[in-house]
Motif scaffolding. Structure first.
Motif, PDB file in Angstrom:
ATOM      1  N   ILE A 125      17.437  11.991  -1.711  1.00 41.62           N
ATOM      2  CA  ILE A 125      17.353  12.981  -0.633  1.00 41.62           C
ATOM      3  C   ILE A 125      18.107  12.437   0.568  1.00 41.62           C
ATOM      4  CG2 ILE A 125      15.791  14.221   0.927  1.00 41.62           C
ATOM      5  CD1 ILE A 125      13.608  13.616  -1.328  1.00 41.62           C
ATOM      6  N   LEU A 126      18.963  13.248   1.158  1.00 37.21           N
ATOM      7  CA  LEU A 126      19.723  12.866   2.348  1.00 37.21           C
ATOM      8  C   LEU A 126      19.426  13.849   3.468  1.00 37.21           C
ATOM      9  CD1 LEU A 126      21.926  11.089   3.714  1.00 37.21           C
ATOM     10  CD2 LEU A 126      23.591  12.794   2.927  1.00 37.21           C
ATOM     11  N   MET A 127      18.945  13.326   4.609  1.00 36.55           N
ATOM     12  CA  MET A 127      18.626  14.166   5.756  1.00 36.55           C
ATOM     13  C   MET A 127      19.695  13.999   6.829  1.00 36.55           C
ATOM     14  SD  MET A 127      15.584  15.257   4.737  1.00 36.55           S
ATOM     15  CE  MET A 127      14.935  15.926   6.238  1.00 36.55           C
ATOM     16  N   ASP A 128      20.296  15.092   7.258  1.00 34.62           N
ATOM     17  CA  ASP A 128      21.158  15.090   8.438  1.00 34.62           C
ATOM     18  C   ASP A 128      20.409  15.831   9.535  1.00 34.62           C
ATOM     19  OD1 ASP A 128      23.628  13.729   7.812  1.00 34.62           O
ATOM     20  OD2 ASP A 128      24.014  15.319   6.368  1.00 34.62           O
ATOM     21  N   ILE A 129      20.114  15.125  10.634  1.00 29.61           N
ATOM     22  CA  ILE A 129      19.284  15.669  11.705  1.00 29.61           C
ATOM     23  C   ILE A 129      20.112  15.754  12.971  1.00 29.61           C
ATOM     24  CG2 ILE A 129      17.164  15.375  13.037  1.00 29.61           C
ATOM     25  CD1 ILE A 129      16.153  13.639  10.671  1.00 29.61           C
ATOM     26  N   ILE A 130      20.144  16.940  13.557  1.00 27.31           N
ATOM     27  CA  ILE A 130      20.910  17.160  14.780  1.00 27.31           C
ATOM     28  C   ILE A 130      19.954  17.695  15.825  1.00 27.31           C
ATOM     29  CG2 ILE A 130      22.808  18.428  15.854  1.00 27.31           C
ATOM     30  CD1 ILE A 130      22.803  18.137  12.117  1.00 27.31           C
ATOM     31  N   GLY A 131      19.769  16.943  16.902  1.00 31.45           N
ATOM     32  CA  GLY A 131      18.851  17.386  17.947  1.00 31.45           C
ATOM     33  C   GLY A 131      18.637  16.294  18.960  1.00 31.45           C
ATOM     34  N   ASN A 132      17.880  16.607  20.015  1.00 29.46           N
ATOM     35  CA  ASN A 132      17.554  15.648  21.061  1.00 29.46           C
ATOM     36  C   ASN A 132      16.043  15.456  21.135  1.00 29.46           C
ATOM     37  OD1 ASN A 132      20.280  15.362  22.071  1.00 29.46           O
ATOM     38  ND2 ASN A 132      20.052  17.420  22.927  1.00 29.46           N
ATOM     39  N   THR A 133      15.623  14.291  21.608  1.00 27.69           N
ATOM     40  CA  THR A 133      14.203  13.996  21.716  1.00 27.69           C
ATOM     41  C   THR A 133      13.496  15.069  22.539  1.00 27.69           C
ATOM     42  OG1 THR A 133      14.706  11.641  21.621  1.00 27.69           O
ATOM     43  CG2 THR A 133      12.512  12.267  22.417  1.00 27.69           C
ATOM     44  N   GLY A 134      12.381  15.576  22.000  1.00 27.10           N
ATOM     45  CA  GLY A 134      11.597  16.572  22.732  1.00 27.10           C
ATOM     46  C   GLY A 134      12.089  17.986  22.570  1.00 27.10           C
ATOM     47  N   ARG A 135      13.181  18.177  21.833  1.00 33.32           N
ATOM     48  CA  ARG A 135      13.721  19.525  21.650  1.00 33.32           C
ATOM     49  C   ARG A 135      13.700  19.907  20.176  1.00 33.32           C
ATOM     50  NH1 ARG A 135      19.202  19.462  25.453  1.00 33.32           N
ATOM     51  NH2 ARG A 135      18.172  18.827  27.412  1.00 33.32           N
ATOM     52  N   ASN A 136      14.010  21.171  19.923  1.00 34.47           N
ATOM     53  CA  ASN A 136      14.110  21.624  18.542  1.00 34.47           C
ATOM     54  C   ASN A 136      15.152  20.793  17.797  1.00 34.47           C
ATOM     55  OD1 ASN A 136      12.293  23.610  19.195  1.00 34.47           O
ATOM     56  ND2 ASN A 136      13.855  25.167  19.566  1.00 34.47           N
ATOM     57  N   ALA A 137      14.907  20.562  16.531  1.00 36.21           N
ATOM     58  CA  ALA A 137      15.835  19.762  15.720  1.00 36.21           C
ATOM     59  C   ALA A 137      16.382  20.614  14.590  1.00 36.21           C
ATOM     60  CB  ALA A 137      15.126  18.534  15.159  1.00 36.21           C
ATOM     61  N   ASN A 138      17.689  20.566  14.419  1.00 40.09           N
ATOM     62  CA  ASN A 138      18.330  21.198  13.271  1.00 40.09           C
ATOM     63  C   ASN A 138      18.421  20.174  12.148  1.00 40.09           C
ATOM     64  OD1 ASN A 138      19.140  23.850  14.424  1.00 40.09           O
ATOM     65  ND2 ASN A 138      20.285  22.538  15.834  1.00 40.09           N
ATOM     66  N   VAL A 139      17.956  20.559  10.967  1.00 43.51           N
ATOM     67  CA  VAL A 139      17.895  19.621   9.851  1.00 43.51           C
ATOM     68  C   VAL A 139      18.600  20.215   8.636  1.00 43.51           C
ATOM     69  CG1 VAL A 139      16.402  18.275   8.334  1.00 43.51           C
ATOM     70  CG2 VAL A 139      15.670  18.775  10.672  1.00 43.51           C
ATOM     71  N   VAL A 140      19.472  19.416   8.025  1.00 40.64           N
ATOM     72  CA  VAL A 140      20.059  19.780   6.736  1.00 40.64           C
ATOM     73  C   VAL A 140      19.523  18.805   5.701  1.00 40.64           C
ATOM     74  CG1 VAL A 140      22.164  20.002   5.378  1.00 40.64           C
ATOM     75  CG2 VAL A 140      22.120  20.831   7.742  1.00 40.64           C
ATOM     76  N   ILE A 141      18.860  19.338   4.695  1.00 45.75           N
ATOM     77  CA  ILE A 141      18.221  18.548   3.649  1.00 45.75           C
ATOM     78  C   ILE A 141      19.099  18.609   2.408  1.00 45.75           C
ATOM     79  CG2 ILE A 141      16.166  18.288   2.213  1.00 45.75           C
ATOM     80  CD1 ILE A 141      14.762  20.082   4.430  1.00 45.75           C
ATOM     81  N   GLY A 142      19.650  17.476   2.004  1.00 44.70           N
ATOM     82  CA  GLY A 142      20.489  17.419   0.818  1.00 44.70           C
ATOM     83  C   GLY A 142      19.750  16.768  -0.336  1.00 44.70           C
ATOM     84  N   VAL A 143      19.916  17.326  -1.532  1.00 48.19           N
ATOM     85  CA  VAL A 143      19.224  16.816  -2.717  1.00 48.19           C
ATOM     86  C   VAL A 143      20.227  16.659  -3.864  1.00 48.19           C
ATOM     87  CG1 VAL A 143      17.422  17.256  -4.438  1.00 48.19           C
ATOM     88  CG2 VAL A 143      17.070  17.945  -2.042  1.00 48.19           C
TER      89      VAL A 143
END
Length: 321
Positions: A187-205
């Protein structure tokens, strides 16, 4: 990307595993005899084994079960899905389209030219042999909740594979699935976001289904595919069921957090109550694995005391008794 329509048509023609003469291929695809070997080489470069037998023609080493968009969609009650033939990586495909995505949007591909694993390692991705898919989600809780997401995804995938017949599948902290003590999925997680804010996550399998040893010469650890273990799972059924169950699990995760998943992890943990070592930079720490806590931290017992390890570049390895 160069036009790949002819190589894809050739794969569809040969996918049944039968022999096709050069004359048949030329007539069916509308190409010259001289061009056949050029396109054969392209699909060989994608990890497909093609045999040439004088007097008989061309055939694949084994039948390919190709992705069928209609069959996949028939098992998905809702949500958007893109079915791709060739892509750099499914994670990158979604990242580049993030501004237009909705939570739950997913893509699946036959072949990744530049599949990625943890720490930038290459993920070997031969055409049509395995399963490669990614799913986008927007975490309203922000980055603080993202650290346990790969654990939750591993639980869902392991449970679904076991339900479909792969009863020996287990999970290795933080993002691998094992079968017979060998790695069979990651599983590979790419996380785009800032602390305390909404996070965009792409989950690769990535899941090894039928990959052969000759296609995986660059893998530097023990690995296995489901076929070697005598397990046959329909690729189209599997990707549909996984995407549907991940969407449901992510909704539960948003509502209830990670707490409901902890006990499910413990039942699947490949190293639970076994001697292990942690590699943290130049340090090696040994102890007995005691599962995880509600934060997703690895619990390691040392001299009768449990210590929690979370975050950073930590590698977990088993030890012989």
């Amino acid at each position: 990307m160069k036009d790949i329509s002819i190589p894809l048509k050739m794969i569809n023609l040969l996918a049944d595993g039968e022999f096709y003469s050069g004359k048949k291929i030329s007539r069916t695809l509308g190409i010259s005899f001289a061009a056949i070997n050029t396109y054969i080489q392209i699909i060989r470069n994608w990890g497909i084994h093609v045999f040439t037998v004088p007097g008989k023609g061309y055939c694949l080493h084994a039948q390919l079960q190709l992705l069928n968009e209609t069959a996949i969609r028939a098992r998905l009650p809702s949500g958007r899905l893109t079915v791709l033939s060739v892509v750099d990586s499914t994670n990158q495909y979604l990242i580049e389209r993030m501004l237009t995505l909705k939570p739950g949007d997913a893509c699946v591909a036959e072949y990744q030219k530049h599949g990625r694993g943890r720490r930038g390692r290459q993920w070997i991705s031969p055409f049509g042999n395995n399963l490669y898919f990614s799913l986008y989600w927007r975490l309203e809780q922000g980055l603080s909740s993202a650290c346990v997401l790969s654990l939750m995804v591993g639980i869902v995938i392991a449970e679904m594979l076991r339900h479909l017949g792969a009863e020996g599948v287990r999970i290795k902290w933080p993002n691998d699935l094992y079968l017979n003590n060998c790695k069979m999925a990651g599983i590979l997680m790419d996380i785009i976001g800032n602390t305390g804010r909404n996070a965009n996550v792409v989950i690769g399998v990535g899941i090894n289904l039928t990959m052969s040893a000759s296609e995986a010469k660059l893998i530097d650890q023990d690995w296995i595919n489901l076929q070697e273990a005598g397990i046959a799972i329909d690729r189209n059924v599997l990707v549909a069921e996984l995407i549907d169950n991940l969407r449901r699990a992510l909704l539960q995760f948003e509502r209830d957090g990670f707490s409901p998943f902890v006990a499910r992890w413990q039942a699947l943990d490949v190293f639970c109550d076994q001697p292990v070592k942690l590699l943290i930079g130049e340090r090696e720490i040994r102890g007995i694995a005691r599962g995880i806590d509600v934060r997703g931290a690895l619990l390691l017992e040392q001299d009768g005391e449990c210590h929690a390890y979370l975050g950073g570049e930590i590698s977990l390895r088993g030890l012989s008794l």
